[in-house]
Design an enzyme around this catalytic site. Structure first.
Site, PDB file in Angstrom:
ATOM      1  N   ALA A  56      68.655-107.198   1.667  1.00 45.33           N
ATOM      2  CA  ALA A  56      67.659-106.471   2.454  1.00 45.33           C
ATOM      3  C   ALA A  56      67.279-105.084   1.954  1.00 45.33           C
ATOM      4  CB  ALA A  56      68.136-106.371   3.895  1.00 45.33           C
ATOM      5  N   ALA A  57      68.157-104.382   1.217  1.00 48.18           N
ATOM      6  CA  ALA A  57      67.836-102.997   0.850  1.00 48.18           C
ATOM      7  C   ALA A  57      66.715-102.958  -0.201  1.00 48.18           C
ATOM      8  CB  ALA A  57      69.073-102.300   0.291  1.00 48.18           C
ATOM      9  N   PRO A  58      65.794-101.994  -0.109  1.00 50.15           N
ATOM     10  CA  PRO A  58      65.773-100.860   0.818  1.00 50.15           C
ATOM     11  C   PRO A  58      65.138-101.152   2.184  1.00 50.15           C
ATOM     12  CG  PRO A  58      64.012-100.621  -0.778  1.00 50.15           C
ATOM     13  CD  PRO A  58      64.761-101.864  -1.165  1.00 50.15           C
ATOM     14  N   GLY A  96      61.992-103.313   2.809  1.00 49.61           N
ATOM     15  CA  GLY A  96      60.583-103.741   2.919  1.00 49.61           C
ATOM     16  C   GLY A  96      60.432-104.989   3.772  1.00 49.61           C
ATOM     17  N   LYS A  97      61.174-106.045   3.420  1.00 49.83           N
ATOM     18  CA  LYS A  97      61.019-107.310   4.162  1.00 49.83           C
ATOM     19  C   LYS A  97      61.613-107.177   5.564  1.00 49.83           C
ATOM     20  CE  LYS A  97      59.923-109.021   0.065  1.00 49.83           C
ATOM     21  NZ  LYS A  97      60.299-107.838  -0.744  1.00 49.83           N
ATOM     22  N   GLU A 128      72.923-106.162   3.406  1.00 43.36           N
ATOM     23  CA  GLU A 128      72.890-105.713   2.014  1.00 43.36           C
ATOM     24  C   GLU A 128      74.320-105.679   1.495  1.00 43.36           C
ATOM     25  OE1 GLU A 128      70.717-105.052  -0.494  1.00 43.36           O
ATOM     26  OE2 GLU A 128      72.535-104.601  -1.631  1.00 43.36           O
ATOM     27  N   ARG A 146      73.701 -99.119  -1.268  1.00 42.12           N
ATOM     28  CA  ARG A 146      72.295 -99.321  -0.895  1.00 42.12           C
ATOM     29  C   ARG A 146      72.116 -99.467   0.625  1.00 42.12           C
ATOM     30  NH1 ARG A 146      68.649-100.927  -4.782  1.00 42.12           N
ATOM     31  NH2 ARG A 146      67.704-102.548  -3.515  1.00 42.12           N
ATOM     32  N   ASP A 178      65.475-112.596  -0.613  1.00 44.41           N
ATOM     33  CA  ASP A 178      64.623-111.878  -1.567  1.00 44.41           C
ATOM     34  C   ASP A 178      65.569-111.494  -2.707  1.00 44.41           C
ATOM     35  OD1 ASP A 178      62.277-110.648  -2.453  1.00 44.41           O
ATOM     36  OD2 ASP A 178      62.825-108.731  -1.556  1.00 44.41           O
ATOM     37  N   CYS A 221      60.823-111.228  -7.704  1.00 42.84           N
ATOM     38  CA  CYS A 221      59.697-110.503  -8.311  1.00 42.84           C
ATOM     39  C   CYS A 221      59.732-110.739  -9.824  1.00 42.84           C
ATOM     40  CB  CYS A 221      59.721-109.030  -7.942  1.00 42.84           C
ATOM     41  SG  CYS A 221      61.298-108.254  -8.212  1.00 42.84           S
TER      42      CYS A 221
HETATM   43  N1  SAM Z   1      64.328-107.307   0.250  1.00 38.14           N
HETATM   44  C1  SAM Z   1      64.331-105.942  -0.258  1.00 38.14           C
HETATM   45  C2  SAM Z   1      63.079-105.244   0.201  1.00 38.14           C
HETATM   46  O1  SAM Z   1      62.081-105.913   0.483  1.00 38.14           O
HETATM   47  O2  SAM Z   1      63.098-104.000   0.311  1.00 38.14           O
HETATM   48  C3  SAM Z   1      64.486-105.930  -1.764  1.00 38.14           C
HETATM   49  C4  SAM Z   1      65.670-106.724  -2.220  1.00 38.14           C
HETATM   50  S1  SAM Z   1      66.028-106.637  -3.913  1.00 38.14           S
HETATM   51  C5  SAM Z   1      64.819-107.614  -4.626  1.00 38.14           C
HETATM   52  C6  SAM Z   1      67.458-107.605  -4.025  1.00 38.14           C
HETATM   53  C7  SAM Z   1      68.654-107.096  -3.264  1.00 38.14           C
HETATM   54  O3  SAM Z   1      69.749-108.011  -3.450  1.00 38.14           O
HETATM   55  C8  SAM Z   1      69.149-105.732  -3.709  1.00 38.14           C
HETATM   56  O4  SAM Z   1      69.220-104.860  -2.616  1.00 38.14           O
HETATM   57  C9  SAM Z   1      70.552-106.017  -4.263  1.00 38.14           C
HETATM   58  O5  SAM Z   1      71.438-104.985  -3.985  1.00 38.14           O
HETATM   59  C10 SAM Z   1      70.947-107.277  -3.533  1.00 38.14           C
HETATM   60  N2  SAM Z   1      71.972-108.063  -4.257  1.00 38.14           N
HETATM   61  C11 SAM Z   1      72.471-107.858  -5.505  1.00 38.14           C
HETATM   62  N3  SAM Z   1      73.410-108.783  -5.792  1.00 38.14           N
HETATM   63  C12 SAM Z   1      73.521-109.590  -4.726  1.00 38.14           C
HETATM   64  C13 SAM Z   1      74.328-110.716  -4.397  1.00 38.14           C
HETATM   65  N4  SAM Z   1      75.212-111.200  -5.267  1.00 38.14           N
HETATM   66  N5  SAM Z   1      74.181-111.283  -3.185  1.00 38.14           N
HETATM   67  C14 SAM Z   1      73.279-110.801  -2.303  1.00 38.14           C
HETATM   68  N6  SAM Z   1      72.473-109.752  -2.561  1.00 38.14           N
HETATM   69  C15 SAM Z   1      72.587-109.139  -3.740  1.00 38.14           C
END
Ligand code: SAM
Length: 455
Positions: free
Chosen positions: A109-111, A113-114, A132, A137, A176, A229
């Site tokens: 979820a971080a930061p 947006g969704k 998250e 984060r 995401d 993305c």
């Molecule tokens: N959904 C967020 C938004 O819209 O602001 C952006 C998410 S970003 C694309 C992907 C997120 O997945 C990051 O915050 C990252 O820290 C987290 N992440 C990294 N490794 C992960 C894991 N093994 N399992 C779950 N989440 C993970």
């Protein structure tokens, strides 16, 4: 383009796009569009021009303003969000249109947006679990959700595998996923430097692990919204086909207008949606949706929950109720010296989540309680549940608002001592305490604007 594309990436994109490759490469030299999404629970006179086609609250800006210096951003009036990624909200609306009591998990979820987007679409009666895994984060996620004002949210800091107990619990799980970021190359050249073929493989495997861990948490008939993305087939369409072939999952298709210029990507009988810069007005993005057609149903009556939330006393509840708008029905609990308000509809769920997960925040921290003294919390000022008539209000000019957000001393006219709700354009910004000779600035220290402001 101010950066060179990695050779292997270029070769792969040439084979993916064929004759369109040159248009794509050229699009990387154009400035990325700037877009924001409004918070309709805080603001309703939103501009009608230049809207994002798939999101009624989203619009493009002609250029990128200095967002930090706009108090409306800090009041949660809008979120700066890349237009393509607003498609997750479009997908959600196709699945659930104003249906109450939906449980949604935003797993990565971080930061935020969704999560802020899903919060607005869920309405008052649903539950949003915003998770998250990366500890560092979580604070930005929590800050953004506080500013957005949603009361029916639980923020967690867990690995996807920690949701094991919640088999069949969620109506929607949004993944995401962390990805190779190819769709962000023009906006974030750092993503180019981090790119490698090996990393795309690692990402694709990690995405499968995340989905496999969380799939049981979706209830029968519920949905997975998977997004990245990137344009990398292993992370996008190949993972889409893997989901179909691995789980009891039906791919969901949408009827998208041609003028949105979103590409339909087919693989093994599934369709996913790709946003690519030379066609769609936004950055690179991919999204596909599945409906679960089997699995466990979560049985809430069989759950044993340790009592972890301490009920607030009658006296405190009577006072705190006056802080809350009549539109919301909440229960109050105490956690150390903090009183939190949780919408009644989600109290049982919250207790269960607190029992099993690393919960960072539940509901709305309303006030700190020191003996008989009640000190309103900043989260209350930001929240949709605030009774705006409870506090004397002072509307600030732009300069005053920026000084407040900078945590400078400000002082103005008001009729009584005590807590004053400061607003900007009528939207709450936070509290000060008027002690007669001065106002004590109660804006959270770690949220303050750090850049130098010229006034
Ligand atoms: N959904 C967020 C938004 O819209 O602001 C952006 C998410 S970003 C694309 C992907 C997120 O997945 C990051 O915050 C990252 O820290 C987290 N992440 C990294 N490794 C992960 C894991 N093994 N399992 C779950 N989440 C993970």
């Amino acid at each position: 383009m101010d950066f060179a594309l990695p050779k292997e990436f270029e070769l792969r994109m040439r084979s993916q796009l064929g004759a369109e490759y040159e248009d794509y490469a050229e699009s990387l030299s154009a400035p990325p569009p700037v877009s924001i999404r409004f918070n309709h629970d805080k603001i309703n006179n939103i501009p009608e021009e230049d809207k994002v086609q798939w999101e009624s609250q989203g619009c493009y800006l002609a250029q990128r303003p200095q967002f930090t210096l706009d108090p409306l951003l800090h009041s949660g009036a809008y979120y700066v969000q890349e237009a393509s990624s607003m498609f997750v909200g479009y997908a959600f609306c196709q699945l659930y249109d104003n249906q109450p009591d939906i449980r949604v998990l935003d797993l990565c979820a971080a930061p935020g947006g969704k999560s802020t987007h899903l919060a607005s679409l869920l309405g008052k009666n649903g539950l949003l679990v915003s998770n998250e895994v990366i500890n560092s984060r979580v604070s930005i996620l929590s800050e953004n959700l506080s500013k957005w004002g949603i009361p029916n949210v639980v923020i967690t800091n867990n690995d996807p595998s920690d949701f094991e107990r919640f088999s069949g619990f969620f109506d929607v799980v949004a993944v995401d996923a962390p990805c190779s970021g190819e769709g962000l190359f023009r906006r974030e050249p750092a993503a180019v430097a981090e790119w490698s073929v090996d990393n795309t493989r690692i990402c694709a495997q990690r995405q499968q692990r995340i989905i496999a861990d969380i799939w049981p948490a979706i209830k029968p008939g519920g949905y997975l919204i998977y997004s990245t993305c990137t344009f990398c087939p292993a992370e996008d369409e190949e993972n889409m086909a893997w989901i179909k072939n691995t789980f009891a999952a039906d791919n969901v298709r949408f009827n998208l207008p041609d003028e949105w210029k979103i590409s339909e990507i087919e693989k093994e009988g599934c369709v996913g949606y790709r946003f690519i810069q030379h066609k769609t007005r936004g950055e690179g993005f991919f999204c596909c949706v599945f409906q679960k057609n089997g699995g466990n149903v979560f049985n809430i009556s069989k759950q044993k929950v340790k009592q972890q939330l301490q009920q607030a006393s009658k006296q405190i509840v009577t006072e705190l109720k006056t802080y809350i708008s009549d539109d919301y029905d909440v229960d109050f609990f105490l956690k150390n010296d903090a009183a939190i308000a949780i919408p009644k509809e989600i109290v049982t769920d919250c207790k269960m989540l607190i029992d099993s997960l690393k919960v960072v925040k539940t509901g709305v921290p309303v006030a700190k309680i020191f003996g008989n003294k009640i000190v309103p919390e900043h989260d209350l000022a930001m929240s949709w549940i605030l009774n705006k008539n409870k506090f004397e209000k002072v509307d600030l000019s732009l300069q005053e608002a920026l000084r407040y957000l900078h945590r400078d001393n400000i002082f103005g006219e008001c009729s009584k001592n005590g807590y004053i709700l400061l607003t900007y354009n009528d939207l709450p910004l936070g509290f000060v305490k008027n002690i007669g000779s001065r106002w004590n600035n109660l804006y959270p220290q770690n949220w303050k604007i750090r850049m130098k402001i010229e006034l």
